[in-house]
Enzyme design. Structure first.
Site, mmCIF file in Angstrom:
data_model
loop_
_atom_site.group_PDB
_atom_site.id
_atom_site.type_symbol
_atom_site.label_atom_id
_atom_site.label_comp_id
_atom_site.label_asym_id
_atom_site.label_seq_id
_atom_site.Cartn_x
_atom_site.Cartn_y
_atom_site.Cartn_z
ATOM 1 N N SER A 1 7.258 66.916 80.326
ATOM 2 C CA SER A 1 8.081 67.593 79.322
ATOM 3 C C SER A 1 7.231 68.345 78.300
ATOM 4 C CB SER A 1 8.994 66.579 78.619
ATOM 5 O OG SER A 1 8.232 65.531 78.028
ATOM 6 N N TRP A 2 6.166 67.716 77.788
ATOM 7 C CA TRP A 2 5.386 68.358 76.742
ATOM 8 C C TRP A 2 4.484 69.449 77.297
ATOM 9 C CZ3 TRP A 2 5.860 70.070 72.385
ATOM 10 C CH2 TRP A 2 4.836 70.232 71.437
ATOM 11 N N GLY B 1 1.142 66.897 66.196
ATOM 12 C CA GLY B 1 2.083 67.201 65.130
ATOM 13 C C GLY B 1 3.490 66.762 65.488
ATOM 14 N N SER C 1 6.782 66.927 66.913
ATOM 15 C CA SER C 1 7.331 67.840 67.912
ATOM 16 C C SER C 1 8.047 67.083 69.019
ATOM 17 C CB SER C 1 6.199 68.675 68.516
ATOM 18 O OG SER C 1 5.122 67.840 68.915
ATOM 19 N N ALA D 1 9.544 67.806 72.744
ATOM 20 C CA ALA D 1 9.327 68.820 73.774
ATOM 21 C C ALA D 1 10.569 69.662 74.018
ATOM 22 C CB ALA D 1 8.887 68.135 75.070
ATOM 23 N N LYS E 1 1.869 56.146 64.702
ATOM 24 C CA LYS E 1 3.254 56.495 64.343
ATOM 25 C C LYS E 1 4.216 56.058 65.439
ATOM 26 C CE LYS E 1 3.721 60.183 67.221
ATOM 27 N NZ LYS E 1 4.839 60.537 68.122
ATOM 28 N N SER F 1 13.453 60.486 69.994
ATOM 29 C CA SER F 1 12.238 59.683 70.019
ATOM 30 C C SER F 1 12.374 58.528 71.012
ATOM 31 C CB SER F 1 11.960 59.114 68.619
ATOM 32 O OG SER F 1 10.973 58.117 68.669
ATOM 33 N N ASN G 1 10.129 56.204 71.502
ATOM 34 C CA ASN G 1 9.653 54.977 70.866
ATOM 35 C C ASN G 1 10.747 54.331 70.029
ATOM 36 O OD1 ASN G 1 6.546 54.854 71.391
ATOM 37 N ND2 ASN G 1 6.965 56.994 70.919
#
Length: 353
Positions: free
Chosen positions: A16-17, A153, A155, A157, A208, A271, A273
């Site tokens: 994806s990224w 940073g 973001s 995707a 994070k 997210s 996570n």
């Protein structure tokens, strides 16, 4: 008057990224995306779609993909100026193998001009605790002429692939790597900032994710927005403490790759996570969550972060609580109670400017 040649960008990794960054680069650079799976490469080039990783997202017709690794390397290396860029769009667990393959390919096909390589993964190598920059520098130690850096940073995707605005930071010790990244990505839907604090950027990107799992657990337990704000603030303090111990710089943690990425990952519905934390709070087992296809870097690097904290005598109470819930079978509410029962003390500013 001769026009400047377009930058040449190769993106290695069609998840994806990686795909999202290739979409971003396509508007400003001659971009080629490498996919390990030949059928996926054909689908991206032919149908302008990546249904596995970015469903319901149309890709630009100009974006081409290949399953030929050497072709992808040659694409970037054929640039005759300093605007040759290779983006490594793989997770931490795949970085070592990809860097080794890339180093071997570059030793056989040297670039015509200066070549920059930036990676995008966030986390620690689970078995060694290494940061991505340590993995990359070890792999490319025989190629000192390369410019290396990390692109990071806040973001998601999907939003980047859809052309929504984003701000990212490239951290590097090489001026031409910063310039090559800016030339390829800045000014369309992205704003690219620069930094020289590679360690701080990478520690922020790694921890994070662990804090986002903690916030997901809190949200899944319906503990409220006050609790989430406390976790974000104290989580930022943990990120900075470990970052400083490993050689990072304090102001980095007030920026995009620290506070910015933490807020996005701890609160955003996209997210993974945070979603893992919510599922844990709902009583689901970690193995079942991962078996269902929901993977998150925070799960992979939580133990490594805690080990590094102990090695450097850095207190990481939220990270420790997350590890107890994920790996030791502690009930989420018991972990919360343990955090609340810690001794009171003064609040030192989490970020020193």
């Amino acid at each position: 008057m001769n026009s400047q040649p377009r930058p040449r960008v190769s993106v290695l990794g069609a998840g994806s990224w990686g795909t999202a960054l290739a979409v971003l680069a396509t508007t400003r650079a001659d971009t080629l995306l490498w996919a390990r799976n030949p059928e996926l490469a054909r689908t991206i080039s032919r149908d302008h779609a990546n249904p596995r990783y970015l469903p319901d997202t149309a890709l630009p017709a100009a974006l081409q993909a290949t399953a030929d690794f050497q072709q992808a390397i040659n694409h970037a290396c054929s640039a005759e100026d300093d605007n040759a860029l290779i983006i490594l769009g793989v997770p931490v667990v795949g970085l070592s193998g990809l860097c080794s393959a890339l180093a071997q390919a570059l030793s056989q096909t040297p670039p015509r001009g200066k070549l920059s390589i930036v990676w995008t993964c966030k986390g620690f190598q689970p078995d060694t605790g290494q940061l991505p920059q340590q993995i990359a520098m070890q792999a490319f130690k025989a190629l000192p002429e390369l410019g290396l850096g990390v692109l990071s940073g806040p973001s998601f995707a999907r939003e980047v692939a859809q052309g929504l605005p984003v701000a990212l930071t490239v951290a590097t010790a090489h001026d031409w790597t910063a310039r090559a990244t800016i030339t390829a990505l800045h000014g369309t839907n992205a704003r690219i900032y620069t930094s020289t604090d590679i360690v701080g950027v990478e520690v922020g990107g790694a921890l994070k994710n662990v804090m986002a799992i903690a916030c997901g657990i809190s949200d899944g337990l319906a503990l409220g927005t006050n609790a989430r704000a406390a976790l974000i603030t104290r989580g930022l303090a943990e990120m900075q403490r470990l970052g400083l111990a490993l050689g990072g710089q304090a102001p980095t943690f007030a920026g995009l790759t620290g506070l910015g990425d933490l807020v996005l990952t701890a609160t955003g519905d996209l997210s993974r996570n945070r979603q893992v934390g919510i599922a844990i709070a709902q009583g689901k087992k970690l193995d079942d969550i991962l078996a269902g296809g929901l993977t998150a870097e925070g799960v992979r690097c939580a133990r490594a972060a805690l080990t590094l904290g102990r090695q450097h005598s850095v207190s990481l109470p939220i990270t420790e609580a997350v590890c107890k819930v994920l790996f030791d079978g502690m009930a989420p509410m018991q972990a919360v109670s343990g955090l609340l029962a810690r001794d009171a003390g003064p609040e030192s500013p989490s970020v020193y400017l």
